[in-house]
Design a protein around this motif. Structure first.
Motif, PDB file in Angstrom:
ATOM      1  N   PHE A   9       7.918 -30.758  32.976  1.00  0.00           N
ATOM      2  CA  PHE A   9       9.109 -31.573  32.935  1.00  0.00           C
ATOM      3  C   PHE A   9       8.718 -32.955  32.429  1.00  0.00           C
ATOM      4  N   VAL A  10       9.054 -33.260  31.189  1.00  0.00           N
ATOM      5  CA  VAL A  10       8.706 -34.549  30.615  1.00  0.00           C
ATOM      6  C   VAL A  10       9.945 -35.145  29.973  1.00  0.00           C
ATOM      7  N   LEU A  11       9.860 -36.408  29.693  1.00  0.00           N
ATOM      8  CA  LEU A  11      10.975 -37.090  29.058  1.00  0.00           C
ATOM      9  C   LEU A  11      10.429 -38.155  28.147  1.00  0.00           C
ATOM     10  N   VAL A  12      11.074 -38.370  27.027  1.00  0.00           N
ATOM     11  CA  VAL A  12      10.679 -39.422  26.104  1.00  0.00           C
ATOM     12  C   VAL A  12      11.756 -40.482  26.102  1.00  0.00           C
ATOM     13  N   VAL A  13      11.359 -41.725  26.266  1.00  0.00           N
ATOM     14  CA  VAL A  13      12.285 -42.845  26.221  1.00  0.00           C
ATOM     15  C   VAL A  13      11.983 -43.646  24.979  1.00  0.00           C
ATOM     16  N   PHE A 110      17.496 -45.411  24.358  1.00  0.00           N
ATOM     17  CA  PHE A 110      17.752 -44.001  24.089  1.00  0.00           C
ATOM     18  C   PHE A 110      16.841 -43.155  24.976  1.00  0.00           C
ATOM     19  N   ILE A 111      17.430 -42.275  25.741  1.00  0.00           N
ATOM     20  CA  ILE A 111      16.675 -41.370  26.606  1.00  0.00           C
ATOM     21  C   ILE A 111      16.852 -39.955  26.062  1.00  0.00           C
ATOM     22  N   VAL A 112      15.741 -39.292  25.801  1.00  0.00           N
ATOM     23  CA  VAL A 112      15.774 -37.944  25.218  1.00  0.00           C
ATOM     24  C   VAL A 112      14.930 -37.010  26.081  1.00  0.00           C
ATOM     25  N   GLY A 113      15.538 -36.003  26.634  1.00  0.00           N
ATOM     26  CA  GLY A 113      14.779 -35.055  27.446  1.00  0.00           C
ATOM     27  C   GLY A 113      15.411 -34.898  28.816  1.00  0.00           C
ATOM     28  N   GLU A 114      14.834 -34.100  29.675  1.00  0.00           N
ATOM     29  CA  GLU A 114      13.469 -33.604  29.604  1.00  0.00           C
ATOM     30  C   GLU A 114      13.333 -32.325  28.767  1.00  0.00           C
ATOM     31  N   PHE A 115      12.088 -31.883  28.627  1.00  0.00           N
ATOM     32  CA  PHE A 115      11.808 -30.679  27.865  1.00  0.00           C
ATOM     33  C   PHE A 115      11.103 -29.643  28.743  1.00  0.00           C
ATOM     34  N   GLY A 116      11.479 -28.401  28.601  1.00  0.00           N
ATOM     35  CA  GLY A 116      10.714 -27.313  29.207  1.00  0.00           C
ATOM     36  C   GLY A 116      11.341 -26.628  30.392  1.00  0.00           C
ATOM     37  N   ALA A 167       7.684 -40.751  29.345  1.00  0.00           N
ATOM     38  CA  ALA A 167       7.934 -40.783  30.788  1.00  0.00           C
ATOM     39  C   ALA A 167       7.761 -39.384  31.363  1.00  0.00           C
ATOM     40  N   ASP A 168       7.239 -39.313  32.566  1.00  0.00           N
ATOM     41  CA  ASP A 168       6.734 -38.054  33.117  1.00  0.00           C
ATOM     42  C   ASP A 168       7.463 -37.664  34.396  1.00  0.00           C
ATOM     43  N   TYR A 246       9.081 -49.444  36.028  1.00  0.00           N
ATOM     44  CA  TYR A 246       8.026 -50.396  36.355  1.00  0.00           C
ATOM     45  C   TYR A 246       6.633 -49.782  36.412  1.00  0.00           C
ATOM     46  N   GLY A 247       6.509 -48.466  36.214  1.00  0.00           N
ATOM     47  CA  GLY A 247       5.245 -47.762  36.366  1.00  0.00           C
ATOM     48  C   GLY A 247       5.144 -47.198  37.772  1.00  0.00           C
ATOM     49  N   PRO A 248       4.303 -46.157  37.974  1.00  0.00           N
ATOM     50  CA  PRO A 248       3.276 -45.650  37.063  1.00  0.00           C
ATOM     51  C   PRO A 248       3.650 -44.353  36.348  1.00  0.00           C
ATOM     52  N   PHE A 249       4.924 -43.934  36.367  1.00  0.00           N
ATOM     53  CA  PHE A 249       5.274 -42.614  35.837  1.00  0.00           C
ATOM     54  C   PHE A 249       5.681 -42.657  34.363  1.00  0.00           C
ATOM     55  N   SER A 250       5.171 -43.612  33.614  1.00  0.00           N
ATOM     56  CA  SER A 250       5.380 -43.670  32.171  1.00  0.00           C
ATOM     57  C   SER A 250       4.152 -44.323  31.561  1.00  0.00           C
ATOM     58  N   ASP A 251       3.910 -44.055  30.272  1.00  0.00           N
ATOM     59  CA  ASP A 251       2.680 -44.577  29.683  1.00  0.00           C
ATOM     60  C   ASP A 251       2.748 -46.077  29.433  1.00  0.00           C
ATOM     61  N   SER A 252       3.946 -46.641  29.503  1.00  0.00           N
ATOM     62  CA  SER A 252       4.133 -48.090  29.604  1.00  0.00           C
ATOM     63  C   SER A 252       5.510 -48.292  30.220  1.00  0.00           C
ATOM     64  N   PRO A 253       5.679 -49.254  31.112  1.00  0.00           N
ATOM     65  CA  PRO A 253       6.961 -49.420  31.799  1.00  0.00           C
ATOM     66  C   PRO A 253       8.093 -49.732  30.826  1.00  0.00           C
ATOM     67  N   ILE A 254       9.284 -49.205  31.121  1.00  0.00           N
ATOM     68  CA  ILE A 254      10.444 -49.539  30.309  1.00  0.00           C
ATOM     69  C   ILE A 254      10.730 -51.027  30.395  1.00  0.00           C
ATOM     70  N   LEU A 255      10.622 -51.580  31.590  1.00  0.00           N
ATOM     71  CA  LEU A 255      10.821 -53.007  31.799  1.00  0.00           C
ATOM     72  C   LEU A 255       9.476 -53.678  32.060  1.00  0.00           C
ATOM     73  N   LYS A 256       9.316 -54.861  31.494  1.00  0.00           N
ATOM     74  CA  LYS A 256       8.070 -55.592  31.699  1.00  0.00           C
ATOM     75  C   LYS A 256       8.105 -56.404  32.989  1.00  0.00           C
ATOM     76  N   ASP A 257       9.305 -56.819  33.392  1.00  0.00           N
ATOM     77  CA  ASP A 257       9.461 -57.664  34.568  1.00  0.00           C
ATOM     78  C   ASP A 257       9.474 -56.804  35.818  1.00  0.00           C
ATOM     79  N   ARG A 258       8.555 -57.039  36.744  1.00  0.00           N
ATOM     80  CA  ARG A 258       8.475 -56.244  37.970  1.00  0.00           C
ATOM     81  C   ARG A 258       9.273 -56.864  39.118  1.00  0.00           C
ATOM     82  N   HIS A 259       9.991 -57.934  38.877  1.00  0.00           N
ATOM     83  CA  HIS A 259      10.786 -58.527  39.946  1.00  0.00           C
ATOM     84  C   HIS A 259      12.078 -57.731  40.081  1.00  0.00           C
TER      85      HIS A 259
END
Length: 260
Positions: A9-13, A110-116, A167-168, A246-259
């Motif tokens: 189950f994966v998703l690409v953002v 744009f959110i595409v997925g999940e796949f599988g 995103a995973d 905000y992480g950690p379930f994506s290879d880089s967070p969608i948002l940079k601000d963690r507040h």
């Protein structure tokens, strides 16, 4: 069974937005997916009565009634919309000029997925033996995994000004399975919240799934991660969304601000 079923189950953002503006609010979200992602398109003209998801207890936690979402409440896209955008329903057909479309798209997520998931669901829904479905796993995982990774690499090279985030689902759900209490879930065999007794201890029965006669919902869906044996609870989707934002379930967070 659960670990195997959820293996890919994966998703690409993909966010069409200048890199330095990644922490801003998005103007719109375009969401493409199946029943794990559908926030109600299936019932835009009313929920068909033949759908089990059109009946209680779907929607019981947040909305109080079925909305077309296949869960007890909100989905990942709902949580992302709340945190990452000035989210609103809009008539895209009303954007009639090319320049207006380009401007809207560059400020959108744009959110595409999940796949599988349906590769397994179709086989299990056809009542194929579980042992036979297990043999499909490596082929499905390799095909989709390599295909997604290759396509992401190609798109990143072709569009260096676009942030494309992988995103995973799988890592998150495995955390729920292995460390349920850490996430606020009951430590137990992965039982569905809404279902009926069937084979094993999963409270899952293909002949009496959630929304059908004989099925029932648990008292508190928030302490379960599995809603109906195929889809997750609002509580689980909330954790996944936070991990994508905000992480950690994506290879880089969608948002940079963690507040948040």
């Amino acid at each position: 069974m659960w670990c195997q079923f959820l293996i890919c189950f994966v998703l690409v953002v993909a966010e069409l937005w200048p890199l330095q503006a990644a922490a801003q609010k998005y103007a719109a979200i375009f969401n493409f997916g199946d029943s794990l992602a559908d926030a109600g398109n299936l019932c835009v003209d009313g929920i068909p009565s033949y759908l089990a998801t059109a009946r209680p207890p779907y929607g019981m936690t947040y909305f109080g009634y079925p909305t077309g979402r296949v869960s007890d409440g909100r989905l990942v896209v709902d949580f992302i919309g709340r945190r990452a955008s000035s989210f609103r329903w809009m008539d895209v057909a009303g954007v009639d000029r090319h320049s207006e479309c380009r401007d809207l798209f560059r400020r959108s997520l744009f959110i595409v997925g999940e796949f599988g998931g349906n590769d397994y669901a179709a086989s299990l829904g056809a009542f194929l033996p579980l042992e036979q479905v297990h043999t499909f796993v490596p082929h499905i995982v390799n095909s989709i995994g390599k295909g997604v990774e290759r396509k992401i690499a190609e798109l990143r090279e072709k569009h260096p000004g676009v942030r494309i985030v992988y995103a995973d689902y799988y890592t998150a759900v495995m955390q729920f399975v292995l460390h349920a209490e850490k996430w606020g879930f009951l430590r137990q065999t992965p039982r569905t919240c809404c279902g009926a007794p069937g084979v094993g201890k999963y409270n899952f029965n293909l002949t009496s799934m959630c929304g059908n006669p004989g099925a029932y919902a648990c008292d508190d869906p928030s302490d379960h991660w599995s809603w109906d044996g195929v889809h997750l609870t609002e509580a689980a989707y909330g954790h996944i969304a936070k991990g994508w934002l905000y992480g950690p379930f994506s290879d880089s967070p969608i948002l940079k601000d963690r507040h948040h």
